[in-house]
Design a protein around this motif. Structure first.
Motif, mmCIF file in Angstrom:
data_model
loop_
_atom_site.group_PDB
_atom_site.id
_atom_site.type_symbol
_atom_site.label_atom_id
_atom_site.label_comp_id
_atom_site.label_asym_id
_atom_site.label_seq_id
_atom_site.Cartn_x
_atom_site.Cartn_y
_atom_site.Cartn_z
ATOM 1 N N TYR A 115 0.868 -1.189 0.000
ATOM 2 C CA TYR A 115 0.000 0.000 0.000
ATOM 3 C C TYR A 115 0.900 1.233 0.000
ATOM 4 O O TYR A 115 1.787 1.362 0.831
ATOM 5 C CB TYR A 115 -0.911 -0.028 1.227
ATOM 6 N N SER A 116 0.690 2.105 -0.942
ATOM 7 C CA SER A 116 1.549 3.269 -1.103
ATOM 8 C C SER A 116 0.688 4.528 -1.165
ATOM 9 O O SER A 116 0.112 4.848 -2.210
ATOM 10 C CB SER A 116 2.364 3.099 -2.401
ATOM 11 N N PRO A 117 0.563 5.259 -0.037
ATOM 12 C CA PRO A 117 -0.304 6.446 -0.008
ATOM 13 C C PRO A 117 0.385 7.623 -0.685
ATOM 14 O O PRO A 117 0.844 8.537 -0.028
ATOM 15 C CB PRO A 117 -0.522 6.681 1.486
ATOM 16 N N ARG A 118 0.411 7.613 -1.990
ATOM 17 C CA ARG A 118 1.137 8.648 -2.738
ATOM 18 C C ARG A 118 0.218 9.788 -3.192
ATOM 19 O O ARG A 118 0.657 10.711 -3.854
ATOM 20 C CB ARG A 118 1.807 8.018 -3.952
ATOM 21 N N GLY A 119 -1.073 9.697 -2.857
ATOM 22 C CA GLY A 119 -2.013 10.760 -3.208
ATOM 23 C C GLY A 119 -2.742 10.481 -4.507
ATOM 24 O O GLY A 119 -2.150 10.003 -5.470
ATOM 25 N N VAL A 120 -4.045 10.750 -4.513
ATOM 26 C CA VAL A 120 -4.863 10.651 -5.739
ATOM 27 C C VAL A 120 -5.371 12.059 -6.050
ATOM 28 O O VAL A 120 -6.013 12.692 -5.206
ATOM 29 C CB VAL A 120 -6.050 9.685 -5.552
ATOM 30 N N LEU A 121 -5.045 12.564 -7.236
ATOM 31 C CA LEU A 121 -5.374 13.929 -7.630
ATOM 32 C C LEU A 121 -6.371 13.926 -8.778
ATOM 33 O O LEU A 121 -6.087 13.384 -9.850
ATOM 34 C CB LEU A 121 -4.090 14.646 -8.070
ATOM 35 N N ASN A 122 -7.561 14.488 -8.562
ATOM 36 C CA ASN A 122 -8.550 14.691 -9.641
ATOM 37 C C ASN A 122 -8.311 16.083 -10.212
ATOM 38 O O ASN A 122 -8.387 17.079 -9.494
ATOM 39 C CB ASN A 122 -9.987 14.649 -9.107
ATOM 40 N N LEU A 123 -8.043 16.182 -11.499
ATOM 41 C CA LEU A 123 -7.779 17.487 -12.113
ATOM 42 C C LEU A 123 -9.078 18.211 -12.431
ATOM 43 O O LEU A 123 -10.042 17.597 -12.909
ATOM 44 C CB LEU A 123 -6.983 17.304 -13.407
ATOM 45 N N ALA A 124 -9.072 19.525 -12.188
ATOM 46 C CA ALA A 124 -10.215 20.371 -12.582
ATOM 47 C C ALA A 124 -9.793 21.169 -13.809
ATOM 48 O O ALA A 124 -8.735 21.796 -13.812
ATOM 49 C CB ALA A 124 -10.594 21.304 -11.444
ATOM 50 N N HIS A 125 -10.638 21.142 -14.840
ATOM 51 C CA HIS A 125 -10.281 21.812 -16.096
ATOM 52 C C HIS A 125 -11.134 23.039 -16.388
ATOM 53 O O HIS A 125 -10.948 23.676 -17.417
ATOM 54 C CB HIS A 125 -10.390 20.818 -17.254
ATOM 55 N N THR A 126 -12.079 23.328 -15.491
ATOM 56 C CA THR A 126 -12.888 24.548 -15.643
ATOM 57 C C THR A 126 -13.124 25.116 -14.240
ATOM 58 O O THR A 126 -13.038 24.366 -13.239
ATOM 59 C CB THR A 126 -14.277 24.250 -16.257
ATOM 60 N N PRO A 127 -13.447 26.408 -14.137
ATOM 61 C CA PRO A 127 -13.759 26.957 -12.801
ATOM 62 C C PRO A 127 -14.945 26.232 -12.175
ATOM 63 O O PRO A 127 -14.977 26.005 -10.970
ATOM 64 C CB PRO A 127 -14.106 28.421 -13.103
ATOM 65 N N GLY A 128 -15.907 25.853 -12.992
ATOM 66 C CA GLY A 128 -17.082 25.148 -12.460
ATOM 67 C C GLY A 128 -16.698 23.814 -11.845
ATOM 68 O O GLY A 128 -17.190 23.439 -10.774
ATOM 69 N N GLN A 129 -15.781 23.124 -12.527
ATOM 70 C CA GLN A 129 -15.353 21.823 -11.995
ATOM 71 C C GLN A 129 -14.581 22.005 -10.680
ATOM 72 O O GLN A 129 -14.742 21.229 -9.740
ATOM 73 C CB GLN A 129 -14.473 21.128 -13.042
ATOM 74 N N LEU A 130 -13.780 23.062 -10.613
ATOM 75 C CA LEU A 130 -13.042 23.319 -9.376
ATOM 76 C C LEU A 130 -14.015 23.618 -8.231
ATOM 77 O O LEU A 130 -13.816 23.169 -7.096
ATOM 78 C CB LEU A 130 -12.067 24.485 -9.589
ATOM 79 N N GLY A 131 -15.081 24.346 -8.553
ATOM 80 C CA GLY A 131 -16.102 24.623 -7.540
ATOM 81 C C GLY A 131 -16.754 23.337 -7.053
ATOM 82 O O GLY A 131 -16.977 23.147 -5.854
ATOM 83 N N ALA A 132 -17.047 22.446 -7.976
ATOM 84 C CA ALA A 132 -17.659 21.165 -7.589
ATOM 85 C C ALA A 132 -16.686 20.364 -6.726
ATOM 86 O O ALA A 132 -17.090 19.695 -5.763
ATOM 87 C CB ALA A 132 -18.043 20.380 -8.841
ATOM 88 N N PHE A 133 -15.400 20.451 -7.041
ATOM 89 C CA PHE A 133 -14.400 19.732 -6.236
ATOM 90 C C PHE A 133 -14.297 20.326 -4.823
ATOM 91 O O PHE A 133 -14.063 19.607 -3.851
ATOM 92 C CB PHE A 133 -13.035 19.765 -6.913
ATOM 93 N N ALA A 134 -14.456 21.664 -4.727
ATOM 94 C CA ALA A 134 -14.432 22.286 -3.390
ATOM 95 C C ALA A 134 -15.568 21.715 -2.551
ATOM 96 O O ALA A 134 -15.390 21.365 -1.375
ATOM 97 C CB ALA A 134 -14.573 23.796 -3.522
ATOM 98 N N SER A 135 -16.714 21.574 -3.199
ATOM 99 C CA SER A 135 -17.871 21.042 -2.490
ATOM 100 C C SER A 135 -17.629 19.578 -2.097
ATOM 101 O O SER A 135 -17.905 19.157 -0.966
ATOM 102 C CB SER A 135 -19.064 21.213 -3.423
ATOM 103 N N ARG A 136 -17.066 18.790 -3.031
ATOM 104 C CA ARG A 136 -16.762 17.389 -2.718
ATOM 105 C C ARG A 136 -15.742 17.295 -1.574
ATOM 106 O O ARG A 136 -15.891 16.499 -0.640
ATOM 107 C CB ARG A 136 -16.215 16.670 -3.958
ATOM 108 N N GLY A 137 -14.719 18.141 -1.636
ATOM 109 C CA GLY A 137 -13.690 18.126 -0.585
ATOM 110 C C GLY A 137 -14.293 18.433 0.778
ATOM 111 O O GLY A 137 -13.956 17.801 1.784
#
Ligand SMILES: Cc1cc2nc3c(=O)[nH]c(=O)nc-3n(C[C@H](O)[C@H](O)[C@H](O)COP(=O)(O)OP(=O)(O)OC[C@H]3O[C@@H](n4cnc5c(N)ncnc54)[C@H](O)[C@@H]3O)c2cc1C
Length: 420
Positions: A115-137
């Motif tokens: 098991y290697s906790p190296r981080g999982v990064l979902n990329l946001a490609h629009t401001p709207g997607q980044l906003g949705a990620f803020a909500s998910r976070g």
């Protein structure tokens, strides 16, 4: 049989003696005529279920029946990403149980699952997607799951190989990082659980295909196999893409479809990528295995099949998307592609459940993402079988949710928009 302990002393002793004194990792018993519990399917989920039945519930008269070899299904074919970055509380809490089990699994099984906790990064490609990620976070944090929202510069700092220029085909606005997410070694997970279950008395029987089920008074009483008839008090079905076929042996029709999901690897190179990167817009994800290969995957092939190979068009699509994110990787050679038969449920969430047949239980519908759930799935399914009622963490994953309209549909948590 004396079980191997992988201590420093034993490793050194066996290295000196040319590895001639290791015993086999699990027994190869003949099937007995009857068991308290029969688990159909020797992938990670079936083996984990058997282990936790024995360890947590003291039920050791258990057989795992596998038609091929252990881990030869999706367990040995997946891209090994583990994460619990879900928005809906029922999902977040369930997958977080697995994350917590991953963190100590090697010690628990005395087998390195890498098991290697190296981080999982979902990329946001629009401001709207980044906003949705803020909500998910925020939702993740409220459910006790780690999450960090990164801006574009922080993404570039963490993954400098990404094309973050304004001309990029998929411009990057930021991303959502789960630092404890990462990867684990798929084969080791199957072998570790098999070895630990065997040590507690579970019979693991390979090359044993279940071909039909015998029922009396609405209960399954036995399974017919290629190695004879086996009586069972309770039967668990954990067969991924073959769930429809096996459940059909008890006249159950499931809200599942079997689809091909492909993955591919490049030639191995020195460490270049220390984070798992996924992009919903690009429909792909990339990570680097401990062997050095860049591992890539993306969307389903899009048609129903049991064939474990897919069409080259999907390979081309995934690779071209990955290269638009990571142009520097274009000189690497693609070494292998393969496919697995995944059990897509109609809301993208698993079914861990009792069934209308009294002593028959299901652990299916894992879609793109069941590897990460392996420990938690085994834990709650063992509870469900042992107590004939769901664990609080799989109560939402009941089969009857489809009849009652309580779908658990969480689009967008996975690497492609429809993935969960
Ligand atoms: C290409 C690909 C990439 C993936 N990537 C990821 C990822 O990165 N992260 C993630 O979390 N998930 C991922 N997944 C999904 C994940 O692999 C699966 O959800 C998970 O491994 C399912 O485990 P399982 O034990 O239920 O199934 P399996 O490992 O498929 O085990 C089921 C077993 O049942 C056996 N069986 C079937 N029929 C019978 C029968 N009649 N009698 C006896 N035995 C039978 C099969 O031979 C098989 O070994 C991916 C899947 C694929 C195909």
């Amino acid at each position: 049989m004396v079980q191997n302990t992988y201590s420093l002393f034993n490793l050194a002793y066996n290295a000196i003696h040319r590895h001639r004194h290791w015993s086999t990792a699990w027994r190869k018993p003949e099937p007995a005529s009857a068991y308290d519990v029969v688990i159909i399917g020797g992938g990670g989920h079936g083996l984990a279920t058997a282990y936790y039945l024995a360890k947590n519930h003291g039920i050791t008269n258990v057989a795992v029946l596998e038609k091929g070899w252990l881990g030869g299904g999706n367990t040995g074919r997946n891209t090994t990403i583990v994460r619990s970055n879900y928005y809906l509380a029922a999902n977040a809490r369930f997958y977080e149980l697995s994350m917590q089990l991953w963190e100590t699994l090697s010690q628990d099984l005395n087998f390195n699952v890498m098991y290697s906790p190296r981080g999982v990064l979902n990329l946001a490609h629009t401001p709207g997607q980044l906003g949705a990620f803020a909500s998910r976070g925020n939702a993740m944090r409220l459910n006790g799951v780690d999450a960090e929202l990164l801006d574009r510069e922080q993404v570039a700092q963490r993954v400098p190989q990404l094309d973050i220029s304004d001309q990029a085909r998929f411009p990057i606005w930021g991303g959502l990082l789960q630092p404890r997410g990462g990867i684990a070694r798929h084969d080791a997970v199957a072998w570790g659980y098999a070895r630990a279950a065997d040590a507690l008395g579970v019979d693991i029987i390979e090359n044993c295909e279940v071909t039909s089920m015998q029922r009396e008074n609405g209960r399954v009483t036995a399974v017919e196999t290629t190695r004879g008839r086996i009586q069972a008090n309770r039967v668990g079905v954990v067969v991924a893409g073959h769930a429809g076929t096996v459940a059909g042996m008890a006249d159950l029709r499931l809200p599942l479809e079997s689809h091909i999901l492909q993955a591919m690897v490049t030639e191995p190179v020195k460490p270049v990528l220390n984070t798992v990167v996924t992009s919903g817009a690009a429909h792909c994800y990339v990570n680097q295995s401990d062997k050095g290969e860049l591992v890539m995957g993306g969307d389903l092939d899009g048609y129903n099949a049991y064939a474990r190979r897919g069409s080259p068009a999907v390979v081309q699509d995934v690779v071209s998307s990955a290269l638009s994110l990571f142009p520097d990787f274009s000189r690497l050679r693609l070494m292998r592609t393969w496919g697995g038969t995944v059990d897509m449920s109609m809301d993208g969430s698993p079914i861990i459940s009792k069934t209308p047949v009294d002593n028959l239980y299901l652990n299916v519908g894992w879609c793109y993402g069941g590897f990460k759930a392996t420990p938690g799935s085994g834990w709650v399914f063992a509870h469900t079988i042992a107590n004939d009622e769901p664990h609080p963490l799989n109560a939402a994953f009941r089969l009857d949710r489809f009849r009652e309209g309580r779908a658990l549909d969480e689009n967008g948590a996975g690497p492609v928009p429809a993935a969960h």
